[in-house]
Design an enzyme around this catalytic site. Sequence first.
Site, PDB file in Angstrom:
ATOM      1  N   ASP A  15     -22.568 -55.652  25.412  1.00 18.65           N
ATOM      2  CA  ASP A  15     -22.647 -56.014  24.197  1.00 18.65           C
ATOM      3  C   ASP A  15     -21.478 -54.971  23.204  1.00 18.65           C
ATOM      4  O   ASP A  15     -21.103 -53.901  24.066  1.00 18.65           O
ATOM      5  CB  ASP A  15     -23.814 -55.956  23.179  1.00 18.65           C
ATOM      6  CG  ASP A  15     -24.701 -54.945  23.654  1.00 18.65           C
ATOM      7  OD1 ASP A  15     -24.023 -53.816  23.799  1.00 18.65           O
ATOM      8  OD2 ASP A  15     -25.918 -55.082  23.774  1.00 18.65           O
TER       9      ASP A  15
ATOM     10  N   ASP B 279     -20.772 -52.577  20.126  1.00 19.63           N
ATOM     11  CA  ASP B 279     -21.340 -51.639  18.876  1.00 19.63           C
ATOM     12  C   ASP B 279     -20.167 -51.173  18.026  1.00 19.63           C
ATOM     13  O   ASP B 279     -19.143 -50.652  18.883  1.00 19.63           O
ATOM     14  CB  ASP B 279     -22.283 -50.630  19.335  1.00 19.63           C
ATOM     15  CG  ASP B 279     -23.371 -51.178  20.215  1.00 19.63           C
ATOM     16  OD1 ASP B 279     -24.002 -52.134  19.879  1.00 19.63           O
ATOM     17  OD2 ASP B 279     -24.101 -50.428  20.924  1.00 19.63           O
TER      18      ASP B 279
ATOM     19  N   ASP C 149     -25.418 -38.923  23.413  1.00 19.30           N
ATOM     20  CA  ASP C 149     -26.147 -38.308  24.542  1.00 19.30           C
ATOM     21  C   ASP C 149     -25.001 -37.721  25.562  1.00 19.30           C
ATOM     22  O   ASP C 149     -24.854 -36.384  25.787  1.00 19.30           O
ATOM     23  CB  ASP C 149     -27.231 -39.152  25.289  1.00 19.30           C
ATOM     24  CG  ASP C 149     -26.916 -40.596  25.224  1.00 19.30           C
ATOM     25  OD1 ASP C 149     -25.909 -40.840  25.248  1.00 19.30           O
ATOM     26  OD2 ASP C 149     -27.844 -41.195  25.729  1.00 19.30           O
TER      27      ASP C 149
HETATM   28  P1  ATP Z   1     -26.017 -50.195  27.620  1.00 19.12           P
HETATM   29  O1  ATP Z   1     -24.926 -50.855  28.416  1.00 19.12           O
HETATM   30  O2  ATP Z   1     -27.209 -49.834  28.275  1.00 19.12           O
HETATM   31  O3  ATP Z   1     -26.242 -50.920  26.194  1.00 19.12           O
HETATM   32  P2  ATP Z   1     -25.193 -48.060  25.630  1.00 19.12           P
HETATM   33  O4  ATP Z   1     -24.260 -46.672  26.008  1.00 19.12           O
HETATM   34  O5  ATP Z   1     -24.616 -49.138  24.859  1.00 19.12           O
HETATM   35  O6  ATP Z   1     -25.489 -48.606  27.130  1.00 19.12           O
HETATM   36  P3  ATP Z   1     -27.544 -48.186  23.853  1.00 19.12           P
HETATM   37  O7  ATP Z   1     -28.871 -47.690  24.190  1.00 19.12           O
HETATM   38  O8  ATP Z   1     -27.123 -49.512  23.545  1.00 19.12           O
HETATM   39  O9  ATP Z   1     -26.679 -47.638  25.174  1.00 19.12           O
HETATM   40  O10 ATP Z   1     -26.958 -47.100  22.890  1.00 19.12           O
HETATM   41  C1  ATP Z   1     -25.415 -47.262  22.184  1.00 19.12           C
HETATM   42  C2  ATP Z   1     -24.801 -45.761  22.023  1.00 19.12           C
HETATM   43  O11 ATP Z   1     -26.043 -44.944  21.057  1.00 19.12           O
HETATM   44  C3  ATP Z   1     -24.977 -44.767  23.181  1.00 19.12           C
HETATM   45  O12 ATP Z   1     -23.723 -45.320  23.968  1.00 19.12           O
HETATM   46  C4  ATP Z   1     -25.227 -43.549  22.619  1.00 19.12           C
HETATM   47  O13 ATP Z   1     -23.861 -43.047  22.161  1.00 19.12           O
HETATM   48  C5  ATP Z   1     -26.164 -43.753  21.693  1.00 19.12           C
HETATM   49  N1  ATP Z   1     -27.419 -43.483  22.023  1.00 19.12           N
HETATM   50  C6  ATP Z   1     -28.296 -44.388  22.398  1.00 19.12           C
HETATM   51  N2  ATP Z   1     -29.460 -43.743  22.692  1.00 19.12           N
HETATM   52  C7  ATP Z   1     -29.259 -42.626  22.325  1.00 19.12           C
HETATM   53  C8  ATP Z   1     -30.096 -41.293  22.492  1.00 19.12           C
HETATM   54  N3  ATP Z   1     -31.566 -41.334  23.019  1.00 19.12           N
HETATM   55  N4  ATP Z   1     -29.700 -40.039  22.389  1.00 19.12           N
HETATM   56  C9  ATP Z   1     -28.363 -39.881  21.890  1.00 19.12           C
HETATM   57  N5  ATP Z   1     -27.576 -40.780  21.799  1.00 19.12           N
HETATM   58  C10 ATP Z   1     -27.749 -42.064  22.009  1.00 19.12           C
HETATM   59 MG    MG Z   2     -25.460 -50.984  24.045  1.00 21.69          MG
END
Ligand code: ATP
Ligand code: MG
Length: 463
Positions: free
Chosen positions: A72, A74, A166
């Site tokens: 997705d 963001d 993170d």
């Molecule tokens: P995925 O492909 O699993 O969705 P993602 O990196 O997009 O991976 P998400 O959980 O959707 O992960 O979170 C979006 C963004 O928000 C992450 O890329 C990160 O930058 C930030 N983020 C999410 N959770 C945390 C956390 N617990 N601590 C710090 N930053 C976070």
């Molecule tokens: Mg994501």
Amino acid sequence: MIRRIINKVFGRKPRVASKGVHILPLAAHGIRRDQLDDCALKVCETLSASGFKGYVVGGAVRDLLVGKTPKDFDVATDATPEEVRRLFRRSRIIGRRFQIVHVMCGRETIEVTTFRSNGQKEVEDEDEQSAGGKSPAEHKRQTDEHGRLLSDNVFGSMEDDAARRDFTINALYYDPAREEVHDYFGGVADCKARMLRMIGDPETRFREDPVRMLRAARFAAKLDFHIDEATRKPVATLAPLLANIPRARIFDEALKLLLSGHALRGVHQLRAEGLHHGMLPLLDTILDDPTGERFINAALKSTDERIQSDRPSSPAFLFATLLWPQVVKRWHALEAAGERPQPALFVAMDEVLDAQRSQLAIPRRYDGMMKEIWGLQPRFEQRGGQRPYRLLEHPRFRAAYDFLLLRAESGEVDRELGDWWTRFQDADEDERAGMLMADSGPKPRRRRKRRKPGETGGEAQPA
Ligand code: ATP
Ligand code: MG
């Protein structure tokens, strides 16, 4: 505000990069605008046309960099949730404390988040604190006695926003208008080196939010990245902090790992880091027994294959597999104590489900389907008379059959049994009749069995 007006008036010219950011051109990262989805592109363009910043951020940029298709998209912006909502007709604000905006285009939803700060540094410049309007006093870090961040809902600058993320690879901002990546912590280089590195001091950041340890294991598995040694080191000591995290959040994270398409690697990564005690404590018992280990490996491998080929996978089926080795153990113990097979199985199922509630918090809505899958297993042994025909018509036959194949693969039941059912399904009437065996199953009950509430329902295991 002043900066926003200047940006609007001068368009793209005065690109004043904040401290430490590297702005990488297309040639350095290779992500073209047309690789984004239309909705994300439209959201960024609309924000920018109204004088706001709008960048694709996080997982999508990372996945594009490593050549994966993003799950997705963001978007991060300096517009407040209310400002974003006003710009898009089909949008709504989600959440009360940490507000984000869902913008809908067609059947798609883009999550738009306002730049935030984790309160690590006080905001010195009114302008930097683009969307917040809160006094610096409100930016004090609030943590519990273990260093867990209690508040992360303070608006901040883009630089603050990058610092609160993170891993370096998750703090990349893609500007579609210029096809540039804003990289604050060397995330592009880390992506190229296939390295997962925490932003800031790893111990502090894991203490702020222990779930980041689980995320580290998940990303390492999903991307096949190496965890940087300094990032990895504190995990062994800090793993017990997961006990302070609400079970529902742990469950969500477990589900993300299990449905990531790389569950097999993820689960073994988790165990290698000693993190499974806090997430899937049942792994210890499963993996200590060779049949249990073969069964779980087969289940995770088949889930990964389903997800990688875009076939849906049901969480209830997955959790039914994870809990099965415990059910079997208890089932056989009860049988050995003189209980009849079918009642013994039902007692074992209830006991295992009750015991896991304190450990993993699998929502009750999955119980019905898990019990049906388990409860049908002994019926595959009955291959005489009308029984196989009735089983074939059971609404949960497909899921239960898939489950049987995993049992056959792990050596828990004869492979021949799985093969028989595979052939029986495809056979025509005559062939089926020829396949039937002497009816050795229990005599049909005279009394109809009443279903307990909750024994049916749940979601279907897709074929
Ligand atoms: P995925 O492909 O699993 O969705 P993602 O990196 O997009 O991976 P998400 O959980 O959707 O992960 O979170 C979006 C963004 O928000 C992450 O890329 C990160 O930058 C930030 N983020 C999410 N959770 C945390 C956390 N617990 N601590 C710090 N930053 C976070
Ligand atoms: Mg994501």
